[in-house]
Design an enzyme around this catalytic site. Structure first.
Site, PDB file in Angstrom:
ATOM      1  N   ALA A 182     109.029  17.122 -34.476  1.00 50.30           N
ATOM      2  CA  ALA A 182     108.328  18.093 -33.633  1.00 50.30           C
ATOM      3  C   ALA A 182     109.157  19.327 -33.318  1.00 50.30           C
ATOM      4  CB  ALA A 182     107.889  17.405 -32.336  1.00 50.30           C
TER       5      ALA A 182
ATOM      6  N   ARG B 103     111.132  14.947 -30.583  1.00 52.23           N
ATOM      7  CA  ARG B 103     111.255  14.750 -32.026  1.00 52.23           C
ATOM      8  C   ARG B 103     110.083  13.965 -32.636  1.00 52.23           C
ATOM      9  NH1 ARG B 103     115.466  13.365 -36.082  1.00 52.23           N
ATOM     10  NH2 ARG B 103     114.976  11.383 -37.076  1.00 52.23           N
TER      11      ARG B 103
ATOM     12  N   HIS C  69     112.856  20.089 -43.461  1.00 51.65           N
ATOM     13  CA  HIS C  69     113.379  19.642 -42.165  1.00 51.65           C
ATOM     14  C   HIS C  69     114.446  20.624 -41.680  1.00 51.65           C
ATOM     15  CE1 HIS C  69     111.785  15.372 -41.922  1.00 51.65           C
ATOM     16  NE2 HIS C  69     111.449  15.720 -43.155  1.00 51.65           N
ATOM     17  N   SER C  70     114.993  20.321 -40.519  1.00 50.70           N
ATOM     18  CA  SER C  70     116.083  21.119 -39.959  1.00 50.70           C
ATOM     19  C   SER C  70     116.962  20.173 -39.132  1.00 50.70           C
ATOM     20  CB  SER C  70     115.486  22.215 -39.075  1.00 50.70           C
ATOM     21  OG  SER C  70     116.479  22.904 -38.363  1.00 50.70           O
TER      22      SER C  70
ATOM     23  N   GLU D 257     117.051  20.302 -45.697  1.00 49.44           N
ATOM     24  CA  GLU D 257     117.428  20.559 -44.310  1.00 49.44           C
ATOM     25  C   GLU D 257     117.839  22.020 -44.195  1.00 49.44           C
ATOM     26  OE1 GLU D 257     117.328  18.512 -41.755  1.00 49.44           O
ATOM     27  OE2 GLU D 257     117.237  16.481 -42.590  1.00 49.44           O
TER      28      GLU D 257
END
Length: 427
Positions: A187, A243, A312-313, A387
């Protein structure tokens, strides 16, 4: 820096008094520990320490030798510093008050929504809501009816519609190869849907420049996998670091990590059976409707799918299977070849150095039940977790950094796609 960013910085000064109020993350600090500290004994000590999720959260581990970044509760900071000193570990404090940072960002995002309302396009001026993103892809389908196709693929726990956009070159050829991309699993990783939006814009609006990417391939993109969590993080500074999903568990805790919820080595190493943990795997595999939607998409396109990419990160990483074990697939050289194409393109274009490697050994922990492993096992020969780079406190690059990061991400994605097209031509 553009004029409007200068004006924004000045206008934020007027909020300074209101930002001093206490919030959930008031006084939290983020420490950065040198990658040189990755001795086995210290890593084990650190792993035990951060199991106490009430006081610690690891934002990034020793990824490929990079520094580890850990957020520490105010009540535990003295003990944490003592641990560092006892182990002769060097550290820096990269954020002295996470709460203040998040409050400032929240106020800024509120202003940006007023300054840049949705007008039929999504730029890089601010982060957009799930509703705006859905409206955007719907508008594209109307504007480009021969090239863009929308499909409602499911609903979230809180009944938000999950929609994919399929982008073609309009030649109406059937059974092309497929590249499947998703964003917004976790999130708080807002930059992930932002990168997916920029990708959509490039493929739709710049057909001439990207004709080769659409000649024999269709792109299917789900911009936000976890819309309930994504919307929850936009309510206040207190909720910004959420998250998981938002479906309650049997305990008093809410949410499951959707990227531990896939039915492939579910709830093994790197996943938790504690509903209160950020890596909770769920009551059962595919307990989360959002994960089930992605699983269905993967199977729908597995016979034509040549690359699955989940955004993603953070960490500047391109990770390939496996995540459930330190073993690597027999086709590792193929995976590495495509990933290295993205890494090289980004490095040449921007100087950002991505780390490439198998998930478990590159990030130094397992993550079972993840979507990239699931897609690879289902038949996608190339399957990556990308990422994106660090920003803000880690997961939250300020709006001023969106443009730089998403453009850089596009460079890498386009390079990897072109290598996939070379390796897996349409039969």
């Amino acid at each position: 820096m553009s004029v409007w960013w200068v004006l924004l910085a000045l206008s934020c000064l007027s909020f300074s008094a209101g930002l001093q109020k206490t919030n959930r993350y008031e006084g939290y600090k983020i420490y950065e520990i040198s990658g040189k500290a990755r001795s086995l004994s210290f890593s084990e000590t650190l792993n035990e320490l951060v199991k106490n999720a009430s006081y610690y959260e690891v934002f990034s581990g020793f990824n490929g030798g990079n520094p580890a970044q850990i957020m520490v509760h105010p009540h535990e900071q003295v003990n944490f510093v003592q641990l560092m000193d006892d182990n002769n570990v060097d550290y820096d404090i990269i954020n002295r008050n996470v709460g203040l940072t998040l409050s400032r960002q929240f106020e800024t995002n509120q202003m940006l929504r007023q300054w840049f309302p949705y007008n039929g396009r999504l730029g890089t001026e601010r982060y957009y809501s799930h509703e705006e993103i859905n409206q955007f892809i719907e508008d594209l389908a109307v504007k480009y009816p021969r090239r863009v196709f929308l499909k409602t693929v499911g609903r979230s726990y809180e009944n938000r519609w999950l929609k994919t956009i399929t982008i073609t070159n309009g030649d109406a050829r059937r059974n092309k190869n497929v590249i499947l991309v998703d964003g917004g699993f976790h999130a708080r990783e807002w930059i992930s849907p932002a990168a997916a939006i920029y990708l959509i814009n490039q493929l739709v609006e710049n057909l001439e420049d990207n004709a080769d990417l659409l000649q024999d391939f269709d792109w299917v993109i789900l911009p936000v996998v976890n819309p309930d969590g994504y919307e929850y993080t936009q309510l206040s500074a207190d909720t910004r670091m959420w998250r998981k999903t938002r479906q309650p568990s049997s305990s008093n805790c809410i949410g499951t990590d959707p990227n531990r919820n896939f039915d492939f080595h579910w709830n093994e190493e790197g996943a938790s059976d504690d509903p209160c943990d950020d890596t909770f795997a769920g009551a059962k595999a595919f307990s989360e409707p959002e994960a089930l939607v992605v699983g269905d998409l993967i199977h729908s396109y597995a016979d034509r799918g040549q690359m699955y990419l989940t955004l993603h990160s953070y960490g500047s990483l391109i990770l390939y299977p496996w995540g459930w074990t330190a073993a690597v697939p027999d086709t590792e050289e193929d995976l590495k070849e495509v990933a290295e194409a993205g890494k090289s393109a980004i490095l040449e274009a921007t100087g950002t150095n991505y780390t490439v490697g198998p998930s478990t050994t590159t990030i130094n922990y397992a993550a079972s039940g993840a979507s990239d492993d699931y897609a690879f096992n289902a038949g996608f020969p190339i399957s990556f977790t990308m990422e994106l780079p660090f920003g803000g406190t880690g997961f939250d690059p300020p709006a001023s950094e969106i443009d730089r990061i998403v453009k850089e991400t596009w460079v890498g994605i386009a390079a990897m796609a072109r290598r996939v097209i070379q390796k897996y031509p349409l039969a």
